[in-house]
Each structure stands twice: as C-alpha cells, then as structure tokens.
Enzyme design. Structure first.
Site, PDB file in Angstrom:
ATOM      1  NE  ARG A  41      -3.666   2.120   2.718  1.00 24.09           N
ATOM      2  CZ  ARG A  41      -3.366   3.292   3.289  1.00 24.09           C
ATOM      3  NH1 ARG A  41      -2.150   3.520   3.758  1.00 24.09           N
ATOM      4  NH2 ARG A  41      -4.286   4.237   3.375  1.00 24.09           N
ATOM      5  CB  SER A 110     -11.896  -1.128   3.292  1.00 19.49           C
ATOM      6  OG  SER A 110     -10.533  -1.386   3.247  1.00 19.49           O
ATOM      7  CE  LYS A 148      -8.280   4.708   5.018  1.00 16.74           C
ATOM      8  NZ  LYS A 148      -8.325   5.334   3.733  1.00 16.74           N
TER       9      LYS A 148
HETATM   10  N1  TZP Z   1      -7.190   1.481   6.877  1.00 19.98           N
HETATM   11  C1  TZP Z   1      -7.883   1.743   7.979  1.00 19.98           C
HETATM   12  S1  TZP Z   1      -6.875   2.300   9.220  1.00 19.98           S
HETATM   13  C2  TZP Z   1      -5.500   2.153   8.249  1.00 19.98           C
HETATM   14  C3  TZP Z   1      -5.856   1.697   7.004  1.00 19.98           C
HETATM   15  C4  TZP Z   1      -4.947   1.459   5.880  1.00 19.98           C
HETATM   16  C5  TZP Z   1      -4.123   2.494   8.702  1.00 19.98           C
HETATM   17  C6  TZP Z   1      -3.642   1.597   9.772  1.00 19.98           C
HETATM   18  O1  TZP Z   1      -2.347   1.963  10.171  1.00 19.98           O
HETATM   19  P1  TZP Z   1      -1.779   1.640  11.602  1.00 19.98           P
HETATM   20  O2  TZP Z   1      -0.415   2.294  11.605  1.00 19.98           O
HETATM   21  O3  TZP Z   1      -1.648   0.157  11.723  1.00 19.98           O
HETATM   22  O4  TZP Z   1      -2.698   2.238  12.607  1.00 19.98           O
END
Ligand code: TZP
Ligand code: MG
Length: 223
Positions: A41, A110, A148
């Site tokens: 990603r 998702s 995110k």
């Molecule tokens: N989708 C929902 S939260 C997220 C994504 C890609 C980010 C999660 O990152 P982290 O650092 O594990 O909290």
C-alpha cells in the site's frame, strides 16, 4: 506452490513510515517474524514505481510462500500476477474487481460500517448466480490511528464484535492495532490483525511481528 490464505498477521506497507529503510528488507523481516500475508500500500508511488516495487515484492514473497496483495490498483496486481488485491469503498466496485481478477485471486474489501459489511455479496454464493464475494473484509479503523487521515468513524471492539455475530465472512481488524491490543481484536472476533506502523515503524520489524503473532495466539486462547 499454492500459498496458504492466512490473515492472522497481516502486514500493510507504507514506505514513509520505514525511516529510510529498504521496504523489501522490512517485508522479509516481518515474514521471518510470522507475518502471514503482505499488502503493498504505497499511496505516494507512481504507477511505474508501484509496479517495480510490486514485482520485487512478488518475487520475494513467492520464495517465502506468503501471499502478496496489492492495494487499490487492479492493473498492477494483474501485471505482477499478485495473489490478490484490496479495495475500499472509494475504489472500483467489488464486483468489477472480481470480474477483472477472476475467481481464484484473493479480493479484500474495506468496510466502514456493520450495515455496509452485511450488504456485501457473500463468498458462499448460490451455485450458478455468477457472483463471488470478497475473501475477507477489512474492518477499520478499529482504534484511532495517525497512519490514515481520511478514515471513517472508529469502529471500536464492540462494533467489531457486533459484526462478528452477524457474519461468517473472514474479518481483518485494522487501525491502531499493536501488540498491546491485538489479542482484544481477535477476542472481539477478528480472524486476523492488519498493521502498518506497528511493524513498518518498529525498530525491529521481526521482533514486532513475533510479538504480534504471539498476541494473536493469545487472543485465540492458544498461547
Ligand atoms: N485502513 C484503515 S486504518 C489504516 C488503514 C490502511 C491504517 C492503519 O495503520 P496503523 O499504523 O496500523 O494504525
Ligand atoms: Mg483504496
């Protein structure tokens, strides 16, 4: 060699969080520590960069026997013959993605709410109706996260557990998951935990993954 589909410890990459370290090395360390699946990603990469990175990651993960999932870009997933693709609610619709990649690739989707999750086509379709549901649902953010920015509302463990009671889809909890709460995510009903910063930003990605894997086992009551 066919790869095992195991969503237990799901690494999602993000080069900006890797502190200048080589992403392939981090992936390799994470797999050595017990990562069962890896999603590339890379939101800032150009199509060409993403393709080159995906090709290298596919080579590496084929050798390690671990599935590679590509985020967002169905074209890149097909170009490198990745094991699957992950899309969100603002990407191509799930049904179109499935048509493009066929029945055998992993497709993750998702979902932002319980209602959305329950309206998704089910993997166990009526024979002959031509549909194939997603292989797993990404549920998140389970907890607040800085990784995110444009997330939907935080789910929390109770909402995740509510969804678990209403579906038999594979569920992967993401967002703010780390060694200290991974067991709770599993106890709430997730089949696995997906993490970005807990592995990518860790001083030792291998050790961080080992600890997460142990937390997942603990959550399953298998420590
Ligand atoms: N989708 C929902 S939260 C997220 C994504 C890609 C980010 C999660 O990152 P982290 O650092 O594990 O909290
Ligand atoms: Mg997306």
């Amino acid at each position: 060699m066919s790869k095992k589909r195991d969503y237990s410890v799901y690494l999602v990459t993000d080069r900006p969080l890797c502190a200048g370290r080589d992403l392939l090395r981090i992936i390799e360390e994470a797999v050595a520590g017990g990562a069962t699946i890896v999603q590339l990603r890379e939101k800032d990469a150009t199509a060409r960069e993403f393709f080159e990175l995906a090709r290298a990651a596919k080579d590496l993960l084929d050798r390690l026997g671990v599935p590679l999932i590509i985020n967002d870009r169905v074209d890149v997933a097909l170009a490198v013959d990745a094991d699957g693709v992950h899309v969100g609610q603002k990407d191509l619709p799930y049904a179109e993605v499935r048509k493009m990649v066929g029945p055998h690739k992993i497709v993750g989707l998702s979902v932002d709410t319980v209602e959305q999750a329950l309206s998704v086509p089910d993997l166990e379709v009526v024979p002959g109706d031509g549909g194939f549901g997603p292989d797993y649902l990404g549920v998140g953010p389970v907890f607040p996260t800085n990784t995110k920015k444009d997330t939907s509302e935080v789910w929390g463990l109770d909402k995740l557990a509510e969804l678990r009671r209403q579906t038999h889809q594979k569920l992967v909890g993401i967002g703010g998951v780390y060694v200290g709460n991974a067991a709770d995510v599993i106890r709430a009903g997730a089949d696995g935990v997906a993490v970005v910063s807990a592995i990518c930003a860790a001083e030792s990605p291998k050790q961080a993954t080992e600890e997460l894997a142990a937390a997942v086992m603990l959550g399953r009551g298998l420590e």
